[in-house]
Motif scaffolding. Sequence first.
Motif, PDB file in Angstrom:
ATOM      1  N   GLU A  92       0.837  -1.212   0.000  1.00  0.00           N
ATOM      2  CA  GLU A  92       0.000   0.000   0.000  1.00  0.00           C
ATOM      3  C   GLU A  92       0.869   1.260   0.000  1.00  0.00           C
ATOM      4  N   LEU A  93       1.996   1.209   0.720  1.00  0.00           N
ATOM      5  CA  LEU A  93       2.892   2.367   0.712  1.00  0.00           C
ATOM      6  C   LEU A  93       3.528   2.561  -0.667  1.00  0.00           C
ATOM      7  N   ARG A  94       3.856   1.449  -1.304  1.00  0.00           N
ATOM      8  CA  ARG A  94       4.436   1.573  -2.663  1.00  0.00           C
ATOM      9  C   ARG A  94       3.433   2.230  -3.598  1.00  0.00           C
ATOM     10  N   ARG A  95       2.186   1.820  -3.459  1.00  0.00           N
ATOM     11  CA  ARG A  95       1.139   2.455  -4.276  1.00  0.00           C
ATOM     12  C   ARG A  95       1.049   3.940  -3.950  1.00  0.00           C
ATOM     13  N   ALA A  96       1.154   4.238  -2.662  1.00  0.00           N
ATOM     14  CA  ALA A  96       1.032   5.633  -2.249  1.00  0.00           C
ATOM     15  C   ALA A  96       2.179   6.474  -2.823  1.00  0.00           C
ATOM     16  N   VAL A  97       3.400   5.980  -2.682  1.00  0.00           N
ATOM     17  CA  VAL A  97       4.545   6.818  -3.107  1.00  0.00           C
ATOM     18  C   VAL A  97       4.651   6.925  -4.628  1.00  0.00           C
ATOM     19  N   ARG A 113       6.422  11.356   4.910  1.00  0.00           N
ATOM     20  CA  ARG A 113       5.707  10.579   5.926  1.00  0.00           C
ATOM     21  C   ARG A 113       4.241  10.401   5.527  1.00  0.00           C
ATOM     22  N   TRP A 114       3.673   9.316   6.039  1.00  0.00           N
ATOM     23  CA  TRP A 114       2.294   8.971   5.701  1.00  0.00           C
ATOM     24  C   TRP A 114       1.506   8.666   6.962  1.00  0.00           C
ATOM     25  N   SER A 115       0.200   8.931   6.889  1.00  0.00           N
ATOM     26  CA  SER A 115      -0.705   8.637   8.011  1.00  0.00           C
ATOM     27  C   SER A 115      -1.827   7.733   7.517  1.00  0.00           C
ATOM     28  N   LEU A 116      -2.515   7.146   8.460  1.00  0.00           N
ATOM     29  CA  LEU A 116      -3.704   6.370   8.082  1.00  0.00           C
ATOM     30  C   LEU A 116      -4.776   7.306   7.540  1.00  0.00           C
ATOM     31  N   ARG A 117      -5.482   6.837   6.545  1.00  0.00           N
ATOM     32  CA  ARG A 117      -6.641   7.595   6.077  1.00  0.00           C
ATOM     33  C   ARG A 117      -7.661   7.690   7.207  1.00  0.00           C
ATOM     34  N   LEU A 296       9.166   0.172   8.570  1.00  0.00           N
ATOM     35  CA  LEU A 296       8.058   0.999   8.074  1.00  0.00           C
ATOM     36  C   LEU A 296       7.898   2.277   8.885  1.00  0.00           C
ATOM     37  N   SER A 297       8.437   2.280  10.102  1.00  0.00           N
ATOM     38  CA  SER A 297       8.337   3.500  10.911  1.00  0.00           C
ATOM     39  C   SER A 297       9.008   4.686  10.224  1.00  0.00           C
ATOM     40  N   HIS A 298       9.997   4.414   9.356  1.00  0.00           N
ATOM     41  CA  HIS A 298      10.613   5.509   8.601  1.00  0.00           C
ATOM     42  C   HIS A 298       9.541   6.312   7.852  1.00  0.00           C
ATOM     43  N   TYR A 299       8.552   5.603   7.331  1.00  0.00           N
ATOM     44  CA  TYR A 299       7.572   6.226   6.436  1.00  0.00           C
ATOM     45  C   TYR A 299       6.325   6.746   7.146  1.00  0.00           C
ATOM     46  N   LEU A 300       6.189   6.387   8.415  1.00  0.00           N
ATOM     47  CA  LEU A 300       4.907   6.672   9.066  1.00  0.00           C
ATOM     48  C   LEU A 300       4.992   7.817  10.064  1.00  0.00           C
ATOM     49  N   GLN A 301       3.990   8.646  10.003  1.00  0.00           N
ATOM     50  CA  GLN A 301       3.908   9.763  10.943  1.00  0.00           C
ATOM     51  C   GLN A 301       3.645   9.251  12.355  1.00  0.00           C
ATOM     52  N   GLU A 302       2.858   8.203  12.417  1.00  0.00           N
ATOM     53  CA  GLU A 302       2.499   7.614  13.710  1.00  0.00           C
ATOM     54  C   GLU A 302       2.560   6.107  13.618  1.00  0.00           C
ATOM     55  N   ALA A 303       2.935   5.468  14.718  1.00  0.00           N
ATOM     56  CA  ALA A 303       2.914   4.013  14.763  1.00  0.00           C
ATOM     57  C   ALA A 303       1.478   3.517  14.537  1.00  0.00           C
ATOM     58  N   LEU A 304       1.366   2.264  14.082  1.00  0.00           N
ATOM     59  CA  LEU A 304       0.042   1.681  13.823  1.00  0.00           C
ATOM     60  C   LEU A 304      -0.329   0.733  14.958  1.00  0.00           C
ATOM     61  N   TYR A 305      -1.476   0.982  15.537  1.00  0.00           N
ATOM     62  CA  TYR A 305      -1.908   0.177  16.691  1.00  0.00           C
ATOM     63  C   TYR A 305      -3.194  -0.580  16.361  1.00  0.00           C
ATOM     64  N   PHE A 306      -3.322  -1.768  16.925  1.00  0.00           N
ATOM     65  CA  PHE A 306      -4.584  -2.485  16.773  1.00  0.00           C
ATOM     66  C   PHE A 306      -5.625  -1.833  17.682  1.00  0.00           C
ATOM     67  N   SER A 307      -6.778  -1.543  17.107  1.00  0.00           N
ATOM     68  CA  SER A 307      -7.814  -0.933  17.945  1.00  0.00           C
ATOM     69  C   SER A 307      -8.455  -1.976  18.859  1.00  0.00           C
ATOM     70  N   ALA A 308      -8.398  -3.239  18.442  1.00  0.00           N
ATOM     71  CA  ALA A 308      -8.966  -4.299  19.280  1.00  0.00           C
ATOM     72  C   ALA A 308      -8.236  -5.605  19.012  1.00  0.00           C
ATOM     73  N   VAL A 309      -8.221  -6.460  20.022  1.00  0.00           N
ATOM     74  CA  VAL A 309      -7.750  -7.832  19.849  1.00  0.00           C
ATOM     75  C   VAL A 309      -8.932  -8.732  20.174  1.00  0.00           C
ATOM     76  N   VAL A 310      -9.329  -9.539  19.205  1.00  0.00           N
ATOM     77  CA  VAL A 310     -10.464 -10.443  19.372  1.00  0.00           C
ATOM     78  C   VAL A 310      -9.935 -11.872  19.450  1.00  0.00           C
ATOM     79  N   VAL A 311     -10.366 -12.601  20.466  1.00  0.00           N
ATOM     80  CA  VAL A 311      -9.936 -13.989  20.630  1.00  0.00           C
ATOM     81  C   VAL A 311     -11.133 -14.897  20.347  1.00  0.00           C
ATOM     82  N   GLY A 312     -10.892 -16.011  19.650  1.00  0.00           N
ATOM     83  CA  GLY A 312     -11.950 -16.980  19.373  1.00  0.00           C
ATOM     84  C   GLY A 312     -12.340 -17.734  20.643  1.00  0.00           C
ATOM     85  N   ALA A 313     -13.320 -18.625  20.510  1.00  0.00           N
ATOM     86  CA  ALA A 313     -13.788 -19.375  21.680  1.00  0.00           C
ATOM     87  C   ALA A 313     -12.704 -20.327  22.155  1.00  0.00           C
ATOM     88  N   CYS A 314     -12.328 -20.193  23.405  1.00  0.00           N
ATOM     89  CA  CYS A 314     -11.265 -20.994  24.018  1.00  0.00           C
ATOM     90  C   CYS A 314     -11.171 -20.558  25.472  1.00  0.00           C
TER      91      CYS A 314
END
Length: 484
Positions: A92-97, A113-117, A296-314
């Motif tokens: 996606e970054l290659r497409r962007a640049v 630098r790039w940010s999330l849309r 990839l941090s070279h290219y990013l304005q901000e680190a990318l974080y998971f908004s949620a972690v979902v675990v299956g039944a267990c």
Amino acid sequence: MVDADEIARLCYGRFQQLPRRGKPEAGREWTLLAAVVQMSRRGDAVEKEVVAMGTGTKCIGDTSASPDGDVLNDSHAEVIARRGCVRYLIQELRRAVTGGHNSVFREAEERGRWSLRPGVSFVFFTSHTPCGDASIIPVPDGPSGLRPSVSDGGGGLKRKAEQQSTGGKPKAAREAPEDGAGTAPEDAARPRRPRPSHASRCEAPEEPAPRPSEQLEMEHRAPPGGAGPPLQAPDVHRTGAKCVPGGQVDPLQPGVGYHRTGLLRVKPGRGEPTRSLSCSDKLARWGVMGFQGALLSHYLQEALYFSAVVVGACPYSPDVMHRALVSRCSGVSDLPAGFSVRPPALLQSGLEFPFSQSQTERRHRAGQGRVSPCGAAISWCNVAERPLDVTASGYKHGATKKAVGTASARSLLCKLELFHSFLSLVSDTDPSALPKSLSPGAGELRTYWDYKRASGSYQRAWQQLLGHAFPLWPRGDRDLLLFC
Ligand SMILES: [Zn+2]
């Protein structure tokens, strides 16, 4: 708001669509599944798409580590899924640049630098509780009241615990699993029963476990963030991951006090130590460092974080997940711009992965051979070229010994291949549009380590995380990072 069952359903469905290669043999082999789901808000609707997926339960030992970056050390599903996601982000970054359309990034203010849309976020799914600290789960129905009684599964677990404890054999002496999967007792008698998802209160004590022998011990439970005096709980799930060298160790007492909680742990290899931290530790790290990695941090304005972690039944405990993934890092401060302590929301789905260990044991028929973890790891990600990558023992599935050391044996997820993809991104970037840390003035960069080290903010954030939360995190061997 994330619907845990919807995420699980989406991921299981995507897995079903993958070709046969590398999948477990139904009724005999089991595996673990993890995935990254991209959420894109469009008006009131949210589009959800699996962009990377991984299966796998294995980790190779220290002696198989390669100075050429051409082997996959850690093939746990979570790690495979994250690395596949990095491939996707590079695309996606290659497409962007290069001025093409991409669905993830938009230009940030700072040059190069790039940010999330706006409206784009990522959710991490895993079919099982991550190995390591998050897997040291008190068994439900105990006097401590740690687990709410939501399903009848707790009864199954308790029965199992009773059977084991009356067996009188301390399991401390039993060997650790070679696969380092999350722990989990199973109860084959438990009827499969759909259950509403619960954001914070859920249990579904079925699911992949290393071995039936890797199961229950009495437990002490520490307050979040560290080891502490035992609280009363009737039993505990165990993890095969061992405490990192140089710090506290598990008391290994039969009964209360087998494990110490809140500690960093390394995955077991096949009878060998490994340098790979448990998935609980890696997920905790991603909650501060992001999941994009140093390059990839070279290219990013901000680190990318998971908004949620979902675990299956267990087997799952919201308290323990919180301890393992969130509390341990909550004291980290003074992070450089672009980094913050951003723990994900923690959710569990009531839907079980059809190839989990417990499902496999339930479907197992006489004459099929012993139930065992599938040796292959599958990576799929949403890239135009070679989206599938199936490996075994850290190399391409089916690669001959003679091919080792050549490109044909390499996984597309190994450090060397990811580094080369990153270098293609750099060479596709107009020199005037390169991020400052990669511009000619930044000095000569040649090896993988050079590029990682030059990611200054990332390295500073890492030092803060090490200092405040994980001083015992094993330092990587520099000699293994000097390839180019
Ligand atoms: Zn793991």
